[in-house]
Design a protein around this motif. Structure first.
Motif, short mmCIF file in Angstrom:
data_model
loop_
_atom_site.label_atom_id
_atom_site.label_comp_id
_atom_site.label_asym_id
_atom_site.label_seq_id
_atom_site.Cartn_x
_atom_site.Cartn_y
_atom_site.Cartn_z
N ASP A 77 18.03 20.36 5.93
CA ASP A 77 19.11 20.70 7.14
C ASP A 77 18.67 21.81 8.17
O ASP A 77 19.30 21.78 9.29
CB ASP A 77 20.46 20.89 6.35
CG ASP A 77 20.54 22.30 5.79
OD1 ASP A 77 19.53 22.90 5.62
OD2 ASP A 77 21.74 22.71 5.35
N THR A 96 24.72 15.12 7.76
CA THR A 96 23.98 15.07 6.35
C THR A 96 24.11 13.69 6.15
O THR A 96 25.31 13.04 5.84
CB THR A 96 24.69 15.90 5.48
OG1 THR A 96 24.58 17.32 5.77
CG2 THR A 96 23.85 15.93 4.02
N ILE A 99 22.06 13.99 -0.08
CA ILE A 99 21.70 15.21 -0.90
C ILE A 99 20.69 15.02 -2.02
O ILE A 99 21.12 13.92 -2.74
CB ILE A 99 23.11 15.96 -1.47
CG1 ILE A 99 24.01 16.19 -0.07
CG2 ILE A 99 22.82 17.03 -2.22
CD1 ILE A 99 25.41 16.70 -0.53
N PRO A 207 20.28 23.84 -2.63
CA PRO A 207 20.88 22.25 -2.14
C PRO A 207 20.03 21.75 -1.36
O PRO A 207 19.42 22.20 -0.25
CB PRO A 207 22.48 22.52 -1.75
CG PRO A 207 22.85 23.78 -2.31
CD PRO A 207 21.86 24.65 -2.65
N ARG A 209 20.31 19.44 1.31
CA ARG A 209 20.79 18.41 2.15
C ARG A 209 20.12 18.10 3.38
O ARG A 209 19.50 18.75 3.85
CB ARG A 209 21.79 19.61 2.77
CG ARG A 209 22.97 20.13 1.73
CD ARG A 209 23.98 21.03 2.48
NE ARG A 209 24.70 20.11 3.56
CZ ARG A 209 26.08 19.71 2.93
NH1 ARG A 209 26.27 19.74 1.67
NH2 ARG A 209 26.57 19.03 3.88
N GLN A 210 19.93 16.78 3.17
CA GLN A 210 19.09 16.26 4.06
C GLN A 210 19.80 15.53 5.48
O GLN A 210 20.71 14.91 5.34
CB GLN A 210 18.29 14.85 3.44
CG GLN A 210 17.50 15.22 2.19
CD GLN A 210 16.68 14.14 1.60
OE1 GLN A 210 16.51 14.45 0.43
NE2 GLN A 210 16.31 13.01 2.56
N ASP A 211 19.31 16.21 6.26
CA ASP A 211 20.35 15.61 7.82
C ASP A 211 19.45 15.07 8.54
O ASP A 211 18.15 14.96 8.77
CB ASP A 211 20.29 17.13 8.48
CG ASP A 211 21.82 17.83 8.13
OD1 ASP A 211 22.33 17.38 6.89
OD2 ASP A 211 21.80 18.75 8.71
#
Length: 247
Positions: A77, A96, A99, A207, A209-211
């Motif tokens: 992220d 996001t 995840i 974590p 978190r892929q944005d």
């Protein structure tokens, strides 16, 4: 009849004019689900998705140097946030989309136990992981080793890959007996596709978190905006879940 044919041809020409190509940069770990999502999107929209997979860190440098990408699906992220702040992405477009989950995997059945104790035993020659400076999953792997207090003991056995796809290839080809990859790379519909694995407890790493973000070159382009909207929809989310991601 001639008039009807003319109308049909006009409609076909109109729809082809409305269709567009979308230049998409996607984190290597998300390649398989994005290929499925892109294929479904193309069927529904008529747009074409030109997908390039790679390491998020490399995409960041390429985008800053003028790469033609319109959308970035990052493995973290932080990168989309930086691009937004630096004026290379559209403010307010970031969200996001998944995840990620880290897994210790081997192509050999039975090699990796369900608690990851093989790391402590150290009875292997090579441990593959993505470059932590370029790939968030590689960073998560180094955080895991640090949390387990095994970083120093295993340092000499680590084989660095450029990205998470290459890390998996090292393991799949036997160049490394085991390594850290994304859960999405080795599971489908909740089942391990082959080999043996330990799903790393989320408490051992930050974590993932892929944005997603609309880049400046995609600003005002309906096709790019439509793909990002589709990524938030139920069909895309079902695909994402099927590859072992959380939402």
């Amino acid at each position: 009849m001639l008039r009807l044919s003319s109308i049909i041809l006009a409609l076909l020409a109109s729809s082809s004019l409305l269709a567009d190509e979308i230049q998409l940069a996607v984190a290597a770990n998300f390649t398989a689900p994005m290929q499925k999502i892109a294929a479904d999107f193309e069927k529904e929209s008529g747009h074409k998705v030109l997908l390039v997979a790679g390491a998020t860190g490399k995409f960041y440098a390429q985008i800053r140097n003028g790469a033609p990408f319109e959308i970035l699906l990052a493995a973290d992220d932080e990168t989309p946030q930086k691009l937004e702040k630096e004026g290379f992405a559209v403010s307010g477009s970031r969200f996001t989309y998944a995840i990620g989950k880290l897994v210790l995997w081997s192509a050999k059945p039975g090699l990796v136990d369900d608690k990851g104790e093989i790391l402590r035993r150290g009875d292997f020659r090579h441990l593959s992981l993505a470059n932590p400076k370029l790939a968030p999953y590689g960073l998560a792997a180094t955080e895991t080793l640090a949390a387990l207090k095994l970083a120093d003991a295993l340092q000499a056995k680590i084989v660095l890959a450029e990205n998470i796809t290459q890390a998996q290839q090292f393991i799949a080809t036997g160049n490394a007996e085991l390594g850290f990859v994304a859960l999405s790379q080795v599971t489908k519909d909740g089942k391990l596709t082959d080999g043996s694995a330990w799903i790393v407890p989320a408490a051992l790493y930050s974590p993932i978190r892929q944005d997603a973000v609309l880049l400046d070159k995609g600003r005002g382009k309906p096709a790019a905006e439509a793909l990002l909207k589709y990524l938030k929809g139920d069909k895309a989310r079902a695909v994402i879940l099927s590859y072992g991601y959380a939402l």
